[in-house]
Design a protein around this motif. Structure first.
Motif, PDB file in Angstrom:
ATOM      1  N   ALA A 127     -49.842  67.041  37.127  1.00  0.00           N
ATOM      2  CA  ALA A 127     -50.632  66.180  38.017  1.00  0.00           C
ATOM      3  C   ALA A 127     -50.077  66.231  39.440  1.00  0.00           C
ATOM      4  CB  ALA A 127     -50.625  64.739  37.500  1.00  0.00           C
ATOM      5  N   LEU A 128     -48.740  66.233  39.547  1.00  0.00           N
ATOM      6  CA  LEU A 128     -48.107  66.313  40.867  1.00  0.00           C
ATOM      7  C   LEU A 128     -48.371  67.672  41.512  1.00  0.00           C
ATOM      8  CD1 LEU A 128     -46.262  65.151  43.055  1.00  0.00           C
ATOM      9  CD2 LEU A 128     -44.300  66.017  41.743  1.00  0.00           C
ATOM     10  N   PHE A 129     -48.237  68.744  40.722  1.00  0.00           N
ATOM     11  CA  PHE A 129     -48.492  70.085  41.258  1.00  0.00           C
ATOM     12  C   PHE A 129     -49.948  70.228  41.711  1.00  0.00           C
ATOM     13  CE2 PHE A 129     -44.806  71.512  38.487  1.00  0.00           C
ATOM     14  CZ  PHE A 129     -43.954  71.679  39.567  1.00  0.00           C
ATOM     15  N   TYR A 130     -50.858  69.595  40.974  1.00  0.00           N
ATOM     16  CA  TYR A 130     -52.266  69.659  41.373  1.00  0.00           C
ATOM     17  C   TYR A 130     -52.475  68.972  42.722  1.00  0.00           C
ATOM     18  CZ  TYR A 130     -57.254  68.792  41.585  1.00  0.00           C
ATOM     19  OH  TYR A 130     -58.554  68.727  42.012  1.00  0.00           O
ATOM     20  N   LYS A 131     -51.812  67.822  42.906  1.00  0.00           N
ATOM     21  CA  LYS A 131     -51.952  67.103  44.182  1.00  0.00           C
ATOM     22  C   LYS A 131     -51.391  67.932  45.335  1.00  0.00           C
ATOM     23  CE  LYS A 131     -51.908  62.408  42.303  1.00  0.00           C
ATOM     24  NZ  LYS A 131     -51.755  62.781  40.892  1.00  0.00           N
ATOM     25  N   ILE A 132     -50.281  68.599  45.099  1.00  0.00           N
ATOM     26  CA  ILE A 132     -49.700  69.459  46.138  1.00  0.00           C
ATOM     27  C   ILE A 132     -50.659  70.599  46.471  1.00  0.00           C
ATOM     28  CG2 ILE A 132     -47.813  71.060  46.659  1.00  0.00           C
ATOM     29  CD1 ILE A 132     -46.002  69.296  44.906  1.00  0.00           C
ATOM     30  N   ASN A 145     -54.979  59.398  39.257  1.00  0.00           N
ATOM     31  CA  ASN A 145     -56.197  60.038  38.767  1.00  0.00           C
ATOM     32  C   ASN A 145     -56.565  61.190  39.710  1.00  0.00           C
ATOM     33  OD1 ASN A 145     -58.957  60.688  38.200  1.00  0.00           O
ATOM     34  ND2 ASN A 145     -59.180  58.719  37.175  1.00  0.00           N
ATOM     35  N   ASN A 146     -56.341  62.417  39.253  1.00  0.00           N
ATOM     36  CA  ASN A 146     -56.574  63.591  40.106  1.00  0.00           C
ATOM     37  C   ASN A 146     -58.035  63.751  40.506  1.00  0.00           C
ATOM     38  OD1 ASN A 146     -53.921  64.406  40.276  1.00  0.00           O
ATOM     39  ND2 ASN A 146     -54.021  65.716  38.469  1.00  0.00           N
ATOM     40  N   VAL A 147     -58.938  63.328  39.655  1.00  0.00           N
ATOM     41  CA  VAL A 147     -60.368  63.431  39.981  1.00  0.00           C
ATOM     42  C   VAL A 147     -60.701  62.537  41.179  1.00  0.00           C
ATOM     43  CG1 VAL A 147     -62.718  62.985  39.161  1.00  0.00           C
ATOM     44  CG2 VAL A 147     -61.037  64.029  37.634  1.00  0.00           C
ATOM     45  N   LYS A 148     -60.155  61.339  41.189  1.00  0.00           N
ATOM     46  CA  LYS A 148     -60.428  60.411  42.288  1.00  0.00           C
ATOM     47  C   LYS A 148     -59.800  60.891  43.599  1.00  0.00           C
ATOM     48  CE  LYS A 148     -60.998  56.385  39.289  1.00  0.00           C
ATOM     49  NZ  LYS A 148     -60.496  55.051  38.889  1.00  0.00           N
ATOM     50  N   SER A 157     -59.208  64.011  44.338  1.00  0.00           N
ATOM     51  CA  SER A 157     -60.043  65.155  44.740  1.00  0.00           C
ATOM     52  C   SER A 157     -61.333  64.678  45.403  1.00  0.00           C
ATOM     53  CB  SER A 157     -60.382  66.019  43.517  1.00  0.00           C
ATOM     54  OG  SER A 157     -59.221  66.495  42.900  1.00  0.00           O
ATOM     55  N   PHE A 158     -61.903  63.623  44.875  1.00  0.00           N
ATOM     56  CA  PHE A 158     -63.137  63.067  45.425  1.00  0.00           C
ATOM     57  C   PHE A 158     -62.920  62.586  46.864  1.00  0.00           C
ATOM     58  CE2 PHE A 158     -65.627  59.149  46.160  1.00  0.00           C
ATOM     59  CZ  PHE A 158     -66.895  59.695  46.144  1.00  0.00           C
ATOM     60  N   ILE A 159     -61.815  61.900  47.112  1.00  0.00           N
ATOM     61  CA  ILE A 159     -61.523  61.398  48.464  1.00  0.00           C
ATOM     62  C   ILE A 159     -61.327  62.546  49.440  1.00  0.00           C
ATOM     63  CG2 ILE A 159     -59.854  60.094  49.837  1.00  0.00           C
ATOM     64  CD1 ILE A 159     -59.342  58.414  47.259  1.00  0.00           C
ATOM     65  N   PHE A 160     -60.528  63.544  49.053  1.00  0.00           N
ATOM     66  CA  PHE A 160     -60.276  64.692  49.920  1.00  0.00           C
ATOM     67  C   PHE A 160     -61.557  65.491  50.164  1.00  0.00           C
ATOM     68  CE2 PHE A 160     -55.582  65.597  50.468  1.00  0.00           C
ATOM     69  CZ  PHE A 160     -55.207  64.289  50.224  1.00  0.00           C
ATOM     70  N   PHE A 161     -62.386  65.598  49.141  1.00  0.00           N
ATOM     71  CA  PHE A 161     -63.648  66.326  49.296  1.00  0.00           C
ATOM     72  C   PHE A 161     -64.540  65.655  50.342  1.00  0.00           C
ATOM     73  CE2 PHE A 161     -68.177  66.538  48.162  1.00  0.00           C
ATOM     74  CZ  PHE A 161     -68.389  67.904  48.267  1.00  0.00           C
ATOM     75  N   ASN A 162     -64.619  64.343  50.322  1.00  0.00           N
ATOM     76  CA  ASN A 162     -65.454  63.626  51.283  1.00  0.00           C
ATOM     77  C   ASN A 162     -64.940  63.785  52.709  1.00  0.00           C
ATOM     78  OD1 ASN A 162     -67.766  61.664  50.238  1.00  0.00           O
ATOM     79  ND2 ASN A 162     -66.245  61.878  48.625  1.00  0.00           N
ATOM     80  N   ILE A 163     -63.623  63.751  52.882  1.00  0.00           N
ATOM     81  CA  ILE A 163     -63.051  63.955  54.214  1.00  0.00           C
ATOM     82  C   ILE A 163     -63.364  65.365  54.711  1.00  0.00           C
ATOM     83  CG2 ILE A 163     -60.874  64.157  55.488  1.00  0.00           C
ATOM     84  CD1 ILE A 163     -59.776  61.910  53.717  1.00  0.00           C
ATOM     85  N   LEU A 164     -63.171  66.343  53.845  1.00  0.00           N
ATOM     86  CA  LEU A 164     -63.447  67.733  54.204  1.00  0.00           C
ATOM     87  C   LEU A 164     -64.924  67.934  54.532  1.00  0.00           C
ATOM     88  CD1 LEU A 164     -62.220  70.563  54.469  1.00  0.00           C
ATOM     89  CD2 LEU A 164     -62.695  70.919  52.041  1.00  0.00           C
ATOM     90  N   LEU A 165     -65.802  67.271  53.790  1.00  0.00           N
ATOM     91  CA  LEU A 165     -67.239  67.386  54.036  1.00  0.00           C
ATOM     92  C   LEU A 165     -67.600  66.859  55.419  1.00  0.00           C
ATOM     93  CD1 LEU A 165     -70.117  67.987  53.006  1.00  0.00           C
ATOM     94  CD2 LEU A 165     -70.168  65.664  52.076  1.00  0.00           C
ATOM     95  N   MET A 166     -67.034  65.725  55.811  1.00  0.00           N
ATOM     96  CA  MET A 166     -67.327  65.153  57.128  1.00  0.00           C
ATOM     97  C   MET A 166     -66.794  66.039  58.260  1.00  0.00           C
ATOM     98  SD  MET A 166     -69.205  62.624  56.858  1.00  0.00           S
ATOM     99  CE  MET A 166     -69.944  62.090  55.318  1.00  0.00           C
TER     100      MET A 166
END
Length: 681
Positions: free
Chosen positions: A13-18, A295-298, A300-309
């Motif tokens: 989970a930590l490696f995924y966040k990195i 929660n890696n999905v959550k 990812s969701f936050i980072f995806f929204n920032i990247l989208l904007m």
């Protein structure tokens, strides 16, 4: 190698966040402009706050957009169009004269007046074709010059020198009336109509080519500044020529062709700043919302929204910067608030705006406006599932955009005459685009498996398939769930928790009782007790298993994980006390593990609220001749016992909030039992 694999598995989970952090940083840096960043903020109409500024290199002063538009308009207005003359057409017309004379005039007239007719015709044709006959119409300004092309030569003439086809008749009438041949006017008119043909046409291709050549030769600069020249002194007002020079310096600085070494340093600088911004966001989530961080999905969701904007804003800026505010940036805090909470929504919005400051022109104005709009979004949008609330909030956001833009224009221009009406339209379109948040939330729910208040509203419908099934199979449990839902909603509202989530969790928390409904007292309609045939341990197992059955039913019916959490935690690790004591009467060495719910204990305010409300509502059925004092003592005793058992240790709920919940539960129970205040005698 084995240890490495084990460590990787334990910390995946930590490696995924990195990995997510690095990928997001790289993509954002890739989208950012790669030129140098001008280190001074230029604010029109404000004093220069920095030290005296000298020109760091030679550069040209750029003309303003208004000046360029004015020059282009002047070139278009003064541009002389080209017309091509067909020399062969005149020869063709003259070659038809003898034949047409024989067709138009009788032999007797030709014998008497051939010479006179020939002279008049030659002279008239010379006059008509001196400049030519136009095929197209002329513009309103008859005195405007045009170029006539004859072969490789071109010369200027006035438009009024050229004849249109519909001007030939009046011209011929005048010429015939002035001659001695007026008696032959009908024949002469017929003659000329049959032979005269247009010989001048508009050369659109050559005209446009010349116009493009003139437009391309426009100089976008006026004058230059030499290196070392003072541009502005500290305290001097930024306006007029000085503003133009500063703007030119900024443009030149940011458009310089950088060496590979400089380019790499710029990338490195951007990477550090973006990393810091995203790291602050991660640390904020880790400190304040650990459940989201884990929660890696959550995440990812936050980072995806920032990247989208960032992507949408960069795309619009590259296309046309004046449409920048059409990008509905307030969708970001709206979306995050719908799925998580207001604090996270606002923090992520501010981080995104800080990153976009590298992309947009007038970054200070943009950042101020967007941060204020984000704050208004968070403060005004409540209960997003109510459509009217969203429309009202979008109206307020649009008004804030317009108001802030109005204020900045007054500061910069000193008047309201320079307000750009197109900007107001842009703000309105951006506000309307914000309404897309509702279908976007639905899409996100399907893509990321999240649940918003709008989905919770649908789940709260008691006519849903699962709740109707509960009402049929376990009517007592259904009635109990409704009572608990009302208590939980009131308690959540009192402490500022998610009331809709608490209500939905309460409605579904006991769906596992459908499996063995008659083993639960609220569903027993006769004096026969199903537990009479079971041992205390078996009875406890049946009671405990309603949690497991509830999770299975919930997953089968695709209930969101946020709702399933209420099923898992509503009894925490508490003891099935009645059957435990019954077993203890027969066996002193009985273990509590066999009579304890598997947990986990509540890990949010809403799940903690449900545990309190469920226990209080269920136990309230045993109250005989309830009084105010009895109810107060009853609620205190049940909730204090749960606190003593450390059931709320992970729930992030304060002692003060628990006291408020107790107060609400006491009030609600008194209302249910229709108790009045007890006055002293």
């Amino acid at each position: 190698m084995k240890n490495f694999v084990n460590n990787f598995y334990k910390n995946q989970a930590l490696f995924y966040k990195i990995f997510l952090f690095i990928v997001t940083t790289v993509l954002i840096v890739y989208l950012l402009p790669k030129g140098g960043k001008f280190k001074y903020e230029i604010t029109k109409g404000k004093p220069w706050q920095y030290e005296n500024l000298y020109a760091p290199f030679d550069f040209a002063i750029l003309k303003s957009d208004a000046e360029i538009v004015k020059e282009k308009l002047q070139i278009n207005t003064n541009h002389i169009p080209y017309y091509t003359v067909n020399k062969n057409m005149v020869e063709l017309v003259r070659s038809k004269v003898p034949e047409q004379l024989g067709k138009t005039f009788t032999d007797s007239i030709l014998k008497r007046k051939r010479g006179q007719l020939s002279g008049f015709i030659d002279k008239t044709l010379d006059n008509i074709y001196e400049y030519g006959v136009l095929l197209e119409g002329k513009p309103a300004d008859a005195n405007k010059l045009v170029y006539l092309k004859r072969g490789n030569e071109a010369f200027e003439v006035n438009y009024d020198k050229l004849l249109l086809q519909d001007e030939i008749r009046p011209y011929l009438n005048v010429q015939i009336d002035k001659s001695n041949l007026s008696s032959l006017k009908p024949e002469l008119l017929e003659f000329f109509y049959n032979i005269i043909k247009p010989n001048v046409t508009y050369d659109s291709g050559f005209t446009q080519k010349e116009l493009d050549s003139k437009l391309s030769s426009i100089s976008y600069t006026r004058g230059s500044i030499e290196r070392g020249t003072i541009i502005i002194s500290k305290g001097e007002i930024v306006e007029g020529e000085t503003l133009d020079i500063l703007t030119s310096l900024k443009s030149e600085y940011e458009s310089q062709v950088w060496s590979d070494s400089s380019y790499n340093w710029i990338l490195f600088g951007y990477s550090i700043l973006v990393c810091l911004a995203l790291l602050m966001l991660l640390l904020f989530i880790r400190r304040n919302r650990r459940d989201i961080f884990d929660n890696n999905v959550k995440v990812s969701f936050i980072f995806f929204n920032i990247l989208l904007m960032v992507f949408l804003t960069t795309l619009v800026v590259k296309f046309e910067a004046k449409y920048l505010y059409i990008v509905p940036l307030c969708i970001l805090p709206l979306t995050l608030k719908a799925f998580f909470d207001s604090r996270l929504g606002l923090f992520a919005h501010v981080i995104t705006v800080l990153i976009l400051g590298f992309v947009v022109p007038n970054s200070y104005e943009y950042m101020f406006l967007q941060i204020i709009a984000g704050i208004v979004t968070i403060l005004t949008v409540s209960e997003l599932y109510k459509r009217a609330n969203l429309f009202i909030s979008v109206g307020q956001i649009t008004f804030i955009y317009i108001l802030v833009y109005f204020a900045f224009t007054i500061i910069q221009e000193g008047n309201i005459q320079d307000l750009n009406s197109e900007m107001f339209l842009t703000f309105i379109l951006g506000g309307l685009a914000t309404l897309f948040v509702q279908p976007l939330i639905y899409i996100y729910e399907k893509l990321f498996g999240l649940v918003s208040d709008m989905s919770l509203l649908e789940l709260s419908d008691t006519n849903s398939k699962l709740l109707k099934e509960l009402a049929e199979k376990a009517p007592g449990t259904f009635h109990h769930s409704l009572n608990v839902a009302n208590l939980a909603e009131a308690a959540a509202n009192e402490i500022g928790a998610n009331a809709m989530l608490a209500r939905v969790g309460a409605l579904y928390h006991d769906i596992g009782k459908m499996e063995n409904s008659t083993y639960f007292s609220e569903n027993q309609t006769s004096s026969v007790n199903s537990h009479d045939e079971l041992s205390p341990a078996e009875s406890a197992e049946v009671i405990i298993n309603h949690v497991i059955h509830g999770i299975e039913i919930a997953r089968k019916n695709n209930l969101p994980d946020r709702v399933i959490d209420f099923i898992r935690t509503h009894h925490g690790t508490s003891l099935v006390y009645f059957f435990y004591m019954k077993e203890k009467e027969m066996n002193d060495k009985v273990s509590t593990l066999d009579f304890r719910y598997p947990g986990p204990i509540p890990f949010s305010k809403e799940t903690a609220i449900l545990m309190m409300c469920d226990s209080v509502e269920a136990a309230s059925k045993s109250l005989k001749e309830p009084t105010t004092a009895k109810i107060d003592d009853f609620v205190e005793r049940i909730i204090n016992k749960q606190m003593d058992e450390a059931q709320f240790l992970n729930a992030n709920i304060t002692f003060k909030e628990i006291q408020l919940i107790k107060k609400i539960l006491k009030q609600k129970l008194k209302n249910i039992f229709h108790l009045r205040v007890e006055y002293p005698e």
